[in-house]
Design a protein around this motif. Structure first.
Motif, PDB file in Angstrom:
ATOM      1  N   GLN A  15     -23.474 -25.150  38.119  1.00 36.84           N
ATOM      2  CA  GLN A  15     -24.337 -24.088  38.660  1.00 36.84           C
ATOM      3  C   GLN A  15     -24.108 -23.903  40.157  1.00 36.84           C
ATOM      4  O   GLN A  15     -23.974 -22.771  40.640  1.00 36.84           O
ATOM      5  CB  GLN A  15     -25.801 -24.447  38.393  1.00 36.84           C
ATOM      6  CG  GLN A  15     -26.803 -23.504  39.002  1.00 36.84           C
ATOM      7  CD  GLN A  15     -28.233 -24.047  38.882  1.00 36.84           C
ATOM      8  OE1 GLN A  15     -28.537 -24.894  38.064  1.00 36.84           O
ATOM      9  NE2 GLN A  15     -29.109 -23.550  39.727  1.00 36.84           N
ATOM     10  N   ILE A  18     -20.840 -22.145  41.108  1.00 41.21           N
ATOM     11  CA  ILE A  18     -20.936 -20.685  40.950  1.00 41.21           C
ATOM     12  C   ILE A  18     -21.662 -20.093  42.158  1.00 41.21           C
ATOM     13  O   ILE A  18     -21.240 -19.060  42.705  1.00 41.21           O
ATOM     14  CB  ILE A  18     -21.669 -20.326  39.635  1.00 41.21           C
ATOM     15  CG1 ILE A  18     -20.916 -20.874  38.417  1.00 41.21           C
ATOM     16  CG2 ILE A  18     -21.882 -18.819  39.527  1.00 41.21           C
ATOM     17  CD1 ILE A  18     -19.510 -20.374  38.231  1.00 41.21           C
ATOM     18  N   HIS A  21     -19.346 -20.073  45.099  1.00 35.11           N
ATOM     19  CA  HIS A  21     -18.354 -19.010  44.937  1.00 35.11           C
ATOM     20  C   HIS A  21     -18.917 -17.679  45.434  1.00 35.11           C
ATOM     21  O   HIS A  21     -18.279 -16.988  46.235  1.00 35.11           O
ATOM     22  CB  HIS A  21     -17.929 -18.907  43.468  1.00 35.11           C
ATOM     23  CG  HIS A  21     -16.862 -17.903  43.240  1.00 35.11           C
ATOM     24  ND1 HIS A  21     -15.525 -18.222  43.333  1.00 35.11           N
ATOM     25  CD2 HIS A  21     -16.920 -16.582  42.951  1.00 35.11           C
ATOM     26  CE1 HIS A  21     -14.811 -17.129  43.105  1.00 35.11           C
ATOM     27  NE2 HIS A  21     -15.633 -16.130  42.859  1.00 35.11           N
ATOM     28  N   HIS A  22     -20.104 -17.344  44.988  1.00 34.30           N
ATOM     29  CA  HIS A  22     -20.717 -16.071  45.394  1.00 34.30           C
ATOM     30  C   HIS A  22     -21.032 -16.044  46.891  1.00 34.30           C
ATOM     31  O   HIS A  22     -20.817 -15.025  47.549  1.00 34.30           O
ATOM     32  CB  HIS A  22     -21.974 -15.796  44.569  1.00 34.30           C
ATOM     33  CG  HIS A  22     -21.674 -15.479  43.133  1.00 34.30           C
ATOM     34  ND1 HIS A  22     -20.960 -14.376  42.737  1.00 34.30           N
ATOM     35  CD2 HIS A  22     -21.990 -16.144  41.997  1.00 34.30           C
ATOM     36  CE1 HIS A  22     -20.841 -14.359  41.427  1.00 34.30           C
ATOM     37  NE2 HIS A  22     -21.460 -15.439  40.946  1.00 34.30           N
ATOM     38  N   ARG A  40     -14.737 -23.163  48.067  1.00 30.29           N
ATOM     39  CA  ARG A  40     -14.737 -22.927  46.613  1.00 30.29           C
ATOM     40  C   ARG A  40     -14.031 -24.062  45.876  1.00 30.29           C
ATOM     41  O   ARG A  40     -14.519 -24.558  44.850  1.00 30.29           O
ATOM     42  CB  ARG A  40     -14.078 -21.584  46.281  1.00 30.29           C
ATOM     43  CG  ARG A  40     -14.925 -20.381  46.631  1.00 30.29           C
ATOM     44  CD  ARG A  40     -14.343 -19.079  46.082  1.00 30.29           C
ATOM     45  NE  ARG A  40     -13.034 -18.751  46.611  1.00 30.29           N
ATOM     46  CZ  ARG A  40     -12.805 -18.065  47.734  1.00 30.29           C
ATOM     47  NH1 ARG A  40     -13.827 -17.645  48.464  1.00 30.29           N
ATOM     48  NH2 ARG A  40     -11.573 -17.800  48.121  1.00 30.29           N
ATOM     49  N   LYS A  44     -15.815 -26.727  43.200  1.00 27.33           N
ATOM     50  CA  LYS A  44     -15.335 -26.852  41.816  1.00 27.33           C
ATOM     51  C   LYS A  44     -14.840 -28.260  41.529  1.00 27.33           C
ATOM     52  O   LYS A  44     -14.936 -28.742  40.396  1.00 27.33           O
ATOM     53  CB  LYS A  44     -14.271 -25.804  41.545  1.00 27.33           C
ATOM     54  CG  LYS A  44     -14.870 -24.404  41.530  1.00 27.33           C
ATOM     55  CD  LYS A  44     -13.836 -23.310  41.512  1.00 27.33           C
ATOM     56  CE  LYS A  44     -14.547 -21.960  41.648  1.00 27.33           C
ATOM     57  NZ  LYS A  44     -13.619 -20.872  41.940  1.00 27.33           N
TER      58      LYS A  44
END
Length: 120
Positions: A15, A18, A21-22, A40, A44
């Motif tokens: 979660q 993500i 990333h945004h 990023r 990950k």
């Protein structure tokens, strides 16, 4: 546990990756492939190391090693986020940093559990 997806630490790491990333896409264009890419990748890596460790769960020391890698990636990600917070006005960053603090504590606690209780 039937899957790494049963681990709370994995679900949170997924979660948060993500979210990172945004958030990273809100950085200036010239940073998207520099610091944006780095944050990023580190976000990950937190979840990916949990997955790889789970895949080696039959070998206690390997599991612990990858949980340690996950913790290290989390610290890298947090450091990147702290730099982004200083450089750019992205309102979500402080909250994401706080979330990673909580996840770091959970990974630490789970690693201790594996060290003390895991049977190989």
């Amino acid at each position: 546990m039937k899957s790494y997806k049963d681990l709370d630490i994995y679900n949170l790491a997924f979660q948060f990756s993500i979210e990172v990333h945004h958030v990273s896409l809100k950085m200036p264009k010239f940073e998207l492939y520099e610091q944006g890419s780095q944050v990023r990748r580190s976000a990950k890596s937190v979840k990916d190391n949990i997955i790889e460790g789970y895949g080696r769960r039959n070998y206690k020391q390997d599991f612990i090693k990858f949980l340690t890698y996950s913790q290290a990636s989390l610290l890298e990600c947090k450091g990147q986020l702290e730099t982004i917070q200083e450089l750019y006005d992205i309102p979500e960053v402080p909250e994401v940093i706080t979330k990673y603090d909580g996840l770091g504590a959970k990974i630490f606690t789970f690693t201790q559990y594996v060290e003390k209780n895991w049977k190989t």
